[in-house]
Design a protein around this motif. Structure first.
Motif: not given
Length: 226
Positions: A6-11, A26-35, A50-57
């Motif tokens: 994700h990016l913090p300031i992304s709708p 529950p989820f873990e945030l991974v900041e990704e500067r997609d540019w 972003v966003p991209v979600m990955v569940e249980d690999e």
């Protein structure tokens, strides 16, 4: 643990975060500067967004709409789409309104100029915001706030009598604009009253805790009484 790139300031990213929170997942945030277009991230989403979600690999799920629909189908104990077909259609209409029309007329341009440009090099288009773009977005914002006020004259929530994905989508966009201090809430009481209620929900706390280094939010950003 599922991960959300994700990016913090992304709708779009905030929308997914709010859906996950409302459903108690529950989820873990991974900041990704997609540019930056990292090869590892492009392997997850060739679109490089972003966003991209990955569940249980497992296989990545890309895009706010696809992720929200997936979560609605797999975590249906807390429903964010109404059971009635007409109410469901109205919810989807408003989701599209904010993710397409509002984004095009307001949030895409405003957030790029006031937030994203700060992180880009001059060769990438960084620098000072283009004020004609900012002024046009702020002008358009007032039209959309008027529309929210209009909806709230006859409804408890945007799409009807229950909170739905439409409210989370709208709040995701407006919370980003609120971070940069650009929402004239005091002039739109109906929209403000609606936002106070959704801002007060437990799932919103994570959003209000966001902080961009070197770009603090306004003092009232995290206040429930603003």
């Amino acid at each position: 643990m599922r991960q959300l790139y994700h990016l913090p300031i992304s709708p779009a990213c905030r929308k997914v975060r709010l859906v996950l929170a409302e459903k108690g997942l529950p989820f873990e945030l991974v900041e990704e500067r997609d540019w930056e277009r990292r090869h590892e991230f492009l392997a997850l989403n060739p679109a490089g967004e972003v966003p991209v979600m990955v569940e249980d690999e497992g296989e990545p799920i890309c895009g706010a709409t696809a992720i929200a629909e997936y979560l609605e189908e797999t975590a249906s104990d807390v429903a964010l789409l109404p059971g009635n077909p007409r109410e469901r259609a109205e919810t989807r209409r408003l989701v599209d309104w904010f993710d397409r029309k509002f984004a095009m007329e307001v949030s895409d341009g405003l957030l790029f100029e006031k937030v994203t440009r700060r992180f880009l090099s001059a060769a990438e288009g960084g620098g000072a915001p283009e004020m004609p773009v900012v002024r046009a977005a702020l002008h358009n914002l007032r039209y959309h706030l008027d529309y929210i006020c209009y909806l709230m004259e006859t409804r408890s929530w945007l799409a009807g009598e229950a909170m739905t994905l439409a409210d989370l989508t709208a709040a995701a966009h407006l919370s980003c604009l609120d971070y940069v201090g650009d929402v004239p809430w005091s002039q739109y009481q109906g929209a403000k009253d609606w936002y106070v209620r959704i801002k007060s929900r437990p799932g919103f706390r994570q959003i209000l805790a966001d902080h961009i280094p070197g770009m603090p939010p306004p003092k009232l950003y995290a206040n429930l009484d603003f």
